[in-house]
Every structure is written in C-alpha cells, then in structure tokens.
Design a protein around this motif. Structure first.
Motif, PDB file in Angstrom:
ATOM      1  N   GLN A 115       0.851  -1.191   0.000  1.00 19.56           N
ATOM      2  CA  GLN A 115       0.000   0.000   0.000  1.00 19.56           C
ATOM      3  C   GLN A 115       0.890   1.246   0.000  1.00 19.56           C
ATOM      4  O   GLN A 115       1.751   1.400   0.867  1.00 19.56           O
ATOM      5  CB  GLN A 115      -0.898   0.005   1.239  1.00 19.56           C
ATOM      6  CG  GLN A 115      -1.735   1.257   1.427  1.00 19.56           C
ATOM      7  CD  GLN A 115      -2.883   1.326   0.444  1.00 19.56           C
ATOM      8  OE1 GLN A 115      -3.427   0.300   0.037  1.00 19.56           O
ATOM      9  NE2 GLN A 115      -3.266   2.535   0.053  1.00 19.56           N
ATOM     10  N   ASP A 116       0.707   2.122  -0.988  1.00 22.80           N
ATOM     11  CA  ASP A 116       1.486   3.361  -1.026  1.00 22.80           C
ATOM     12  C   ASP A 116       1.249   4.158   0.248  1.00 22.80           C
ATOM     13  O   ASP A 116       0.128   4.257   0.754  1.00 22.80           O
ATOM     14  CB  ASP A 116       1.098   4.190  -2.249  1.00 22.80           C
ATOM     15  CG  ASP A 116       1.610   3.583  -3.548  1.00 22.80           C
ATOM     16  OD1 ASP A 116       2.523   2.738  -3.478  1.00 22.80           O
ATOM     17  OD2 ASP A 116       1.097   3.944  -4.615  1.00 22.80           O
ATOM     18  N   TRP A 117       2.318   4.768   0.746  1.00 24.82           N
ATOM     19  CA  TRP A 117       2.228   5.488   2.011  1.00 24.82           C
ATOM     20  C   TRP A 117       2.835   6.877   1.895  1.00 24.82           C
ATOM     21  O   TRP A 117       2.150   7.885   1.971  1.00 24.82           O
ATOM     22  CB  TRP A 117       2.917   4.660   3.108  1.00 24.82           C
ATOM     23  CG  TRP A 117       2.793   5.221   4.495  1.00 24.82           C
ATOM     24  CD1 TRP A 117       1.775   6.007   4.972  1.00 24.82           C
ATOM     25  CD2 TRP A 117       3.708   5.045   5.581  1.00 24.82           C
ATOM     26  NE1 TRP A 117       1.998   6.317   6.305  1.00 24.82           N
ATOM     27  CE2 TRP A 117       3.173   5.737   6.695  1.00 24.82           C
ATOM     28  CE3 TRP A 117       4.905   4.352   5.728  1.00 24.82           C
ATOM     29  CZ2 TRP A 117       3.828   5.763   7.934  1.00 24.82           C
ATOM     30  CZ3 TRP A 117       5.549   4.367   6.958  1.00 24.82           C
ATOM     31  CH2 TRP A 117       5.017   5.061   8.049  1.00 24.82           C
ATOM     32  N   ILE A 118       4.150   6.948   1.685  1.00 19.60           N
ATOM     33  CA  ILE A 118       4.845   8.235   1.609  1.00 19.60           C
ATOM     34  C   ILE A 118       5.678   8.241   0.330  1.00 19.60           C
ATOM     35  O   ILE A 118       6.290   7.241  -0.033  1.00 19.60           O
ATOM     36  CB  ILE A 118       5.779   8.448   2.827  1.00 19.60           C
ATOM     37  CG1 ILE A 118       4.995   8.335   4.147  1.00 19.60           C
ATOM     38  CG2 ILE A 118       6.472   9.801   2.744  1.00 19.60           C
ATOM     39  CD1 ILE A 118       5.890   8.317   5.364  1.00 19.60           C
TER      40      ILE A 118
ATOM     41  N   LYS B  90       9.502   5.862  -2.864  1.00 12.56           N
ATOM     42  CA  LYS B  90       8.268   5.524  -2.170  1.00 12.56           C
ATOM     43  C   LYS B  90       8.560   4.686  -0.933  1.00 12.56           C
ATOM     44  O   LYS B  90       9.357   3.756  -0.977  1.00 12.56           O
ATOM     45  CB  LYS B  90       7.319   4.757  -3.095  1.00 12.56           C
ATOM     46  CG  LYS B  90       6.722   5.573  -4.218  1.00 12.56           C
ATOM     47  CD  LYS B  90       5.751   4.740  -5.029  1.00 12.56           C
ATOM     48  CE  LYS B  90       5.117   5.579  -6.141  1.00 12.56           C
ATOM     49  NZ  LYS B  90       4.170   4.774  -6.955  1.00 12.56           N
TER      50      LYS B  90
ATOM     51  N   SER C 147       7.261  -6.589   8.398  1.00 18.13           N
ATOM     52  CA  SER C 147       7.565  -5.491   7.479  1.00 18.13           C
ATOM     53  C   SER C 147       8.527  -5.927   6.388  1.00 18.13           C
ATOM     54  O   SER C 147       9.540  -6.580   6.661  1.00 18.13           O
ATOM     55  CB  SER C 147       8.171  -4.315   8.247  1.00 18.13           C
ATOM     56  OG  SER C 147       7.252  -3.796   9.172  1.00 18.13           O
TER      57      SER C 147
ATOM     58  N   LEU D 202       9.821   1.069   6.770  1.00 16.85           N
ATOM     59  CA  LEU D 202       8.783   0.605   7.699  1.00 16.85           C
ATOM     60  C   LEU D 202       9.381  -0.327   8.746  1.00 16.85           C
ATOM     61  O   LEU D 202       9.059  -0.234   9.941  1.00 16.85           O
ATOM     62  CB  LEU D 202       7.678  -0.114   6.914  1.00 16.85           C
ATOM     63  CG  LEU D 202       6.464  -0.587   7.711  1.00 16.85           C
ATOM     64  CD1 LEU D 202       5.706   0.598   8.304  1.00 16.85           C
ATOM     65  CD2 LEU D 202       5.532  -1.431   6.835  1.00 16.85           C
TER      66      LEU D 202
ATOM     67  N   ARG E  77       6.404   2.288   1.406  1.00 16.49           N
ATOM     68  CA  ARG E  77       5.106   1.623   1.328  1.00 16.49           C
ATOM     69  C   ARG E  77       4.793   0.845   2.600  1.00 16.49           C
ATOM     70  O   ARG E  77       5.710   0.395   3.307  1.00 16.49           O
ATOM     71  CB  ARG E  77       5.065   0.679   0.125  1.00 16.49           C
ATOM     72  CG  ARG E  77       5.089   1.389  -1.200  1.00 16.49           C
ATOM     73  CD  ARG E  77       4.865   0.455  -2.360  1.00 16.49           C
ATOM     74  NE  ARG E  77       5.994  -0.432  -2.579  1.00 16.49           N
ATOM     75  CZ  ARG E  77       6.106  -1.264  -3.613  1.00 16.49           C
ATOM     76  NH1 ARG E  77       5.151  -1.316  -4.513  1.00 16.49           N
ATOM     77  NH2 ARG E  77       7.157  -2.025  -3.747  1.00 16.49           N
ATOM     78  N   LEU E  78       3.517   0.701   2.873  1.00 20.45           N
ATOM     79  CA  LEU E  78       3.079  -0.239   3.892  1.00 20.45           C
ATOM     80  C   LEU E  78       3.145  -1.621   3.244  1.00 20.45           C
ATOM     81  O   LEU E  78       2.169  -2.122   2.691  1.00 20.45           O
ATOM     82  CB  LEU E  78       1.661   0.088   4.356  1.00 20.45           C
ATOM     83  CG  LEU E  78       1.482   1.427   5.076  1.00 20.45           C
ATOM     84  CD1 LEU E  78       0.010   1.684   5.339  1.00 20.45           C
ATOM     85  CD2 LEU E  78       2.268   1.458   6.379  1.00 20.45           C
TER      86      LEU E  78
END
Length: 510
Positions: A76-79, A85, A142, A147, A87-88
């Motif tokens: 999942q894109d996060w920052i 990027k 993770s 993350l 990601r989660l």
C-alpha cells in the motif's frame, strides 16, 4: 482503507484496540485494565493462528510463489518523496510466521504473570506492553526497509519505559544502557538503508532482492552496518554487556518478552536482510561471525556458572544459547538454518519459563540470591518438578525441545562448506556440557539439599494461575522435543531458499 483489514495488518495493529480501551479506563480499575490487556493479547494470538491457517507451507518460493517466498503480500502506497516511495509493505514466510506466533503466544503468558507482581501504575504498564507487541509484530512482518526501521526503533520506547518505570533498584541505569546500545547500532543501519534506497531507487525488500546488483559493490560495508545493529540486539559477544543489566532490572514480564522475542529480532534480521540483500559479503563474513558465536557460547556459559544472582545466571545463559543460533545461521546450510530458527523458538519457550520461575520465587522471597534458597523441593514440589523440566529443556535433554535445536545446529555447523572446518561445531559442543554444569548447579542450589533458611519452610507452592502460565510452555517444550516435524515443515521452503542463495553466493566468491 481496506488494507487495515488485511490479516497481517490486523495482527499487527489489533493491540491498539486494547490500548485505546485501557486508555479510557481509570487508573483505579486495575482488574479491568488487566483483563482488557489479557483479552486483547489472546485475540491477537487468535489472529496469528488465522494467519497460520491461511499460510501454505507447501508453496515453493522457486515454483508457485514469485514474491521471493512471501505470501499474503500487502503493498500500500504510504509516503513519496523525491521519486522514492515508502510503502506499507508486509508479507509472511515460514521464518516470520514462526516469530509472529512466538510473539503472540508469549504476550498473554507474560501479561498473566503480572497479576500480582505489578501493583503500581498498572495502567501505564499495560499500555506500554501492548505498544511493545505492535512494534515486535511489525518488525517480523515489514518488508519495506523504512517501515521495518520504524517498527525496530518503536520497540525501544515501550521496553525502555517498562524497565525504567517498573524495574529494580538500578532500573534507570539499565534502561538507559539498553536504549543507547540499541540506538547506536540502529543509526548505522539507518545510514545503510538510506544508501540502499538512493542507489536502488526502492526500499521494498521484494524489489531489492531482485536488484541487489545495484549496491553489490558496497556489500561488505552494508553488511557491517546491518550486522552491528543485529549483533547488538542478539546480543553477540562482545556487544552483549547491556543484556545482563536489562534482564536483572526488568520486571518479570519484561524479561520474558526481552528474552523470548526482542533478542530474536537480531537473529531474524541476519536471515531476512543480511543474507538476501548482501549474500556474497554475508558468506565471506561467516567464519568471523562463527568465531564470535563460539566465544559467546563458551563465555556466556562460564560466566553463568559464576553468578550469585539467579536472574543474572539465566540472563548470561541467553548469551550462550543465542551463540548457538548465530552459529547455525552462518553455517548457511539447511540443517544449520533450520536448527537456528527452531532454537530461536526453543530459547523463547525455555528461557521465558525460567524467568517466570525466577519471578515466582522473587514474589515469595523478595531476593534472587542463590544462597537464600536450598531445599525448596521439600516445600514446593510442584515448582520443583516444573523447574526441573524447564532446566532439562534449556540444557538440551533428548526428548525436549532444546536437544532438537542444538543437535541440528551442530550437525549443520559440522557439515558447513562455508566454515570449512568441523572445529567450530566441536568447540561449540563444549557449550552443551557447560550448560549442564551451570543449570544443574542452579537446580541444586535452589531446590535440592537441606532447608537451611527458616523463611523457606513456609513458602507456598505454585497456585493455579501460576501453573496455568507454565503449562502452555511445557506443552510446546514436549511437542517440539518429540515431534518437531510441524515446525521444520513450516519453515522448510524458506530455509531451502536461504541455503540455495548462500550456496550460489559461495560459488561466485573470488
């Protein structure tokens, strides 16, 4: 926001539900707080069992799974910043699944052990404990390096406050030492993560494993940066000095989780990041790591025998036992890696149980000095019997879990082409003998001989709650010792993949 209901995200974040409920309770509602924390941890364990049931242990990384062995992948894109990027990104394989199961299994046991041991500021204790579970589970699941680093650092704060707020007389010194040691190693790892991200234009573990050639030229330096952080956490000799202080000063539940889970984060890191990302450098460094592991095995065992404090004896035994884990990891064959992963689980069970028994004794006598005990089996036969089983498990008696892990590690080390010599296994085997010496010495001093202290004559035996705490650990101790196939099958495809990668890396080394 469907990603929040992904099974891996649920098992990671569900303790925050209990955190929110406890935060709304009044500090005087101690029983409500305890029960909320216990039920939250039990539900989290149930969620991890759900992940286990969805996991396909037969799915081969080389065959039906193109994601480097990872299943139930969440991306999942996060920052996003500067084209990079964060990601989660989460995933599970045989290695991470066993670590998550160990974490969620030990948490309710540790919480139940605090029922009478923690009477002051119960609300704060449980809040930090549940936050700690979030951090530990996140570390094991993770797959984005940033993350992972966030969860890795996040675990520091709850454990720092648990030791500093509810520990012994020197708790502040122990908490600060624990924090500084771990933070120092983590800074090196952060620099390496930033370098990898800028070089390969990704922080995704799945993508980095495929494109590791981009930073292969700096492999040895990146290996060192990650290895220092992980070696401190294990802890490996000579970076172990924070551990005895942290264990001795931590509350019993904190010691159980520190030994059972936090130390495994370092060993997990070697297998999850060092070998897949820097295989040539990791194989090249294996003999050095093996030497340090063997020194740790012998040093930890020798120093354990010299201790007069029961808790410090068990703490130094962790240095010795985790030395076996590191030795198995860097053997880089199927037997060595399988034994190391299983021994990570074994150590969490056996040493966690030993810390619980020490805690039960401390609640009754308010001392941990060996000279204060003796002959306790006469007045506490149930505790004596359970303590003997756990002690025999820790020293590797055939039929119990410790034997399977240590035997497999020594077999893998003996046959390791990376080590190139059977002497590593031969010298490490002396640690098995030394473990028997210091552990049987402990049993004799505490439970055998005459009752020389009047205070010990009136000590109550284990109550129903304390027996309930130990029984699940004993069930797994016998299960792994008598039928470890389930655990080997679970980790099998992951271990095969790691061993094949190490073999390839060894073949291309100059």
């Amino acid at each position: 926001m469907n990603f929040l209901f992904h099974p891996l995200m649920l098992v990671t974040l569900f303790p925050l539900v209990g955190f929110a409920v406890i935060a709304c309770l009044k500090s005087e509602q101690k029983n409500a707080i305890r029960w909320t924390a216990l039920l939250t941890s039990l539900v989290t364990f149930g969620l991890s069992i759900g992940v286990l049931l969805q996991f396909n242990a037969a799915l081969s990384p080389q065959g039906g799974n193109p994601q480097n062995g990872m299943q139930m992948l969440l991306q999942q894109d996060w920052i996003s910043f500067g084209g990079l990027k964060v990601r989660l990104e989460m995933g599970v394989d045989g290695l991470s699944l066993l670590m998550v199961l160990l974490t969620t299994f030990l948490m309710p046991i540790a919480i139940l052990s605090t029922w009478t041991a923690v009477q002051e500021r119960v609300k704060g204790f449980m809040l930090f404990f549940l936050l700690l579970e979030v951090g530990m589970t996140g570390v094991f699941l993770s797959l984005d390096l940033v993350l992972f680093y966030i969860f890795w650092e996040f675990t520091l704060l709850p454990m720092y406050f648990l030791i500093g707020g509810w520990g012994g007389e020197r708790r502040i010194y122990a908490a600060v030492k624990f924090f500084l040691f771990t933070m120092a190693g983590s800074v090196l790892m952060l620099v390496a993560i930033l370098f990898i991200g800028m070089t390969a234009n990704s922080f995704s573990w799945v993508e980095l494993v495929k494109s590791r050639a981009a930073f292969a030229g700096s492999g040895i330096w990146l290996f060192i940066a990650f290895a220092v952080a992980f070696a401190i956490k294990v802890p490996m000799f000579p970076l172990h000095t924070w551990l005895p202080d942290a264990h001795v000063e931590a509350p019993t539940a904190g010691s159980v989780i520190l030994a059972g889970v936090l130390l495994k984060m370092g060993a997990y890191g070697f297998l999850r990041f060092n070998l897949p990302l820097f295989p040539e450098a990791t194989v090249q460094a294996a003999p050095v790591m093996a030497v340090l592991a063997v020194i740790g095995i012998l040093y930890g065992a020798a120093v354990s025998y010299m201790q007069k404090d029961l808790k410090k004896l068990v703490a130094y035994s962790s240095v010795s036992h985790l030395g076996f884990v590191v030795l198995g990891i860097f053997a880089f064959n199927v037997q060595g890696i399988s034994g190391a992963i299983l021994q990570m689980v074994n150590h969490g069970l056996s040493t966690g149980a030993l810390f619980l028994i020490v805690g039960f004794l401390y609640e009754r006598r308010h001392t941990r000095q060996l000279e204060a005990f003796g002959g306790l089996w006469k007045v506490m036969p149930v505790m004596g019997t359970l303590a003997l089983i756990v002690t025999l498990s820790s020293m590797g008696l055939p039929g119990l879990n410790g034997f399977v892990g240590e035997f497999t590690i020594l077999l893998g080390s003996f046959n390791s082409s990376v080590y190139g010599s059977p002497w590593y296994a031969g010298v490490a085997a002396l640690g098995v003998i030394l473990a028997a010496v210091y552990l049987l010495f402990m049993m004799e001093k505490v439970f055998l001989g005459p009752l020389t202290h009047a205070e010990n004559r009136i000590l109550p035996d284990l109550n129903a709650r304390e027996i309930l705490i130990l029984v699940p650990l004993l069930v797994l101790i016998f299960w792994i010792g008598l039928y470890p196939k389930f655990f080997f099958d679970l980790m099998g495809p992951t271990v095969d993949q790691l061993a094949a990668l190490a073999k390839t890396a060894g073949a291309v080394m100059p």
